[in-house]
Design a protein around this motif. Structure first.
Motif, PDB file in Angstrom:
ATOM      1  N   UNK A 265      -7.065  57.555 -80.787  1.00  0.00           N
ATOM      2  CA  UNK A 265      -7.447  58.509 -80.569  1.00  0.00           C
ATOM      3  C   UNK A 265      -8.745  58.729 -80.244  1.00  0.00           C
ATOM      4  N   UNK A 266      -9.498  58.334 -79.890  1.00  0.00           N
ATOM      5  CA  UNK A 266     -11.270  58.101 -79.803  1.00  0.00           C
ATOM      6  C   UNK A 266     -11.130  57.231 -78.330  1.00  0.00           C
ATOM      7  N   UNK A 267      -9.849  57.254 -77.759  1.00  0.00           N
ATOM      8  CA  UNK A 267     -10.182  56.793 -76.640  1.00  0.00           C
ATOM      9  C   UNK A 267     -10.523  55.329 -75.920  1.00  0.00           C
ATOM     10  N   UNK A 268     -10.835  54.788 -77.509  1.00  0.00           N
ATOM     11  CA  UNK A 268     -11.775  53.636 -77.559  1.00  0.00           C
ATOM     12  C   UNK A 268     -10.241  51.847 -77.240  1.00  0.00           C
ATOM     13  N   UNK A 269      -9.334  52.386 -76.978  1.00  0.00           N
ATOM     14  CA  UNK A 269      -8.502  51.391 -77.270  1.00  0.00           C
ATOM     15  C   UNK A 269      -7.576  52.243 -76.171  1.00  0.00           C
ATOM     16  N   UNK A 270      -6.710  51.604 -75.605  1.00  0.00           N
ATOM     17  CA  UNK A 270      -5.871  51.931 -74.676  1.00  0.00           C
ATOM     18  C   UNK A 270      -4.454  50.515 -74.045  1.00  0.00           C
ATOM     19  N   UNK A 271      -3.411  50.785 -74.495  1.00  0.00           N
ATOM     20  CA  UNK A 271      -2.423  49.877 -73.795  1.00  0.00           C
ATOM     21  C   UNK A 271      -1.801  50.756 -72.956  1.00  0.00           C
ATOM     22  N   UNK A 272      -1.413  49.872 -71.476  1.00  0.00           N
ATOM     23  CA  UNK A 272       0.049  49.987 -70.902  1.00  0.00           C
ATOM     24  C   UNK A 272       0.149  49.635 -69.847  1.00  0.00           C
ATOM     25  N   UNK A 273       1.983  49.239 -70.303  1.00  0.00           N
ATOM     26  CA  UNK A 273       3.015  48.501 -69.635  1.00  0.00           C
ATOM     27  C   UNK A 273       4.142  49.247 -68.809  1.00  0.00           C
ATOM     28  N   UNK A 274       4.591  48.946 -67.724  1.00  0.00           N
ATOM     29  CA  UNK A 274       5.433  48.658 -66.951  1.00  0.00           C
ATOM     30  C   UNK A 274       6.165  48.521 -66.234  1.00  0.00           C
ATOM     31  N   UNK A 275       7.338  48.104 -65.919  1.00  0.00           N
ATOM     32  CA  UNK A 275       7.817  47.103 -66.051  1.00  0.00           C
ATOM     33  C   UNK A 275       9.010  47.934 -65.002  1.00  0.00           C
ATOM     34  N   UNK A 276       9.878  46.711 -63.467  1.00  0.00           N
ATOM     35  CA  UNK A 276      11.137  47.367 -63.005  1.00  0.00           C
ATOM     36  C   UNK A 276      11.440  46.666 -62.405  1.00  0.00           C
ATOM     37  N   UNK A 277      12.703  46.536 -62.637  1.00  0.00           N
ATOM     38  CA  UNK A 277      14.275  45.936 -62.025  1.00  0.00           C
ATOM     39  C   UNK A 277      14.685  46.050 -61.520  1.00  0.00           C
TER      40      UNK A 277
END
Length: 294
Positions: free
Chosen positions: A62-74
């Protein structure tokens, strides 16, 4: 830090082990023509000649202090493979992604007067791609940890295989690994066979990305990316030899998939995954906004 690292290894081994079990099952099949794709921890996608799978996910506190992003393609088709994976964090989080693609086909080589005799040829797969890694640095140490891995496999007929791999890391030391690099390579493996008898030929391409932030350190960021999209292909088989090293002319190669192994797959069209494009764009925009808040 050790407990954190060990839990990371355990979490990453589980999907990798599942992938290895699936691949092992495929490799033991006696006659097959199929492709398979797996991204992150999603179910495996298989098909007779073509398969593709996309994964994209973001989590923001909520406070944008922690951010995690994943993407993958096969993306996979007989003789032509591509994979892409990316992991990014901001803050104390950690995350990882896997992308795997492979093919398996049954070939039969024939030549007049040689049925039942032993021959051999050199199978070749051309692979190119880039491993990337970067992390925040506070002037003394890297406050983020990055690990990006790549591996490829080519072989067949039960026991003839070759491997190509690379591993780039940005660690917690001030003199950490180089953050990027190209990994081109020509994979070659000599495969023996019996004229007129079917045998397996298979290839695989896999990448892993991982990003981790240091606990209790402000403004932490880490990015891991592996770009091997559509860059692995099997070259044409232009030479066949008898076990006495005599060149064979007028040979033919038939396959269960119907693919042309004499021509090769360098120029073969490979489908671009379409699903998830809008989501990927939205997530990319989110990443930009998060970075601007740093």
């Amino acid at each position: 830090m050790n407990l954190h690292f060990n839990s990371r290894i355990l979490c990453r081994c589980l999907p990798a082990l599942g992938g290895l079990l699936v691949v092992s099952a495929l490799f033991t099949a006696e006659a097959s023509a199929q492709v398979y794709v797996q991204t992150h921890n999603l179910p495996q996608q298989t098909g007779a000649t073509v398969a593709s799978l996309e994964y994209s996910h973001a989590e923001v506190s909520e406070d944008l202090k922690n951010y995690r992003f994943n993407q993958a393609e096969g993306v996979a088709r007989i003789g032509h493979l591509g994979v892409f994976a990316e992991s990014e964090i901001r803050g104390e989080w950690n995350t990882g992604t896997l992308a795997l693609a492979g093919f398996q086909d049954t070939l039969t080589i024939n030549a007049a007067g040689l049925t039942g005799m032993t021959g051999y040829f050199t199978a070749r797969m051309r692979v190119s791609g880039v491993l990337l890694g970067d992390a925040s640095y506070n002037g003394t140490i890297y406050t983020g940890y990055v690990e990006t891995k790549f591996s490829a496999l080519l072989g067949g007929n039960g026991s003839y295989y070759t491997n190509l791999s690379g591993d780039y890391r940005r660690n917690f030391e001030g003199d950490g690994f180089a953050t990027s690099g190209d990994l081109p390579g020509l994979m070659e493996v000599e495969i023996s066979f019996i004229f007129g008898t079917p045998f397996l030929l298979e290839g695989q391409l896999k990448v892993d990305t991982y990003a981790q932030g240091t606990l209790n350190v402000a403004n932490v960021w880490a990015l891991s990316r592996a770009e091997f999209g559509h860059t692995a292909y099997v070259e044409g088989i232009d030479e066949i030899f008898t076990e006495d090293d005599e060149a064979v002319s007028g040979f033919t190669i038939t396959s269960l998939s119907g693919a042309d192994y004499i021509e090769g797959f360098e120029n073969a069209a490979i489908p671009e995954p379409a699903t998830g494009s809008a989501l990927a764009g939205a997530v990319a925009l989110m990443a930009v906004l998060v970075r601007r808040r740093r």
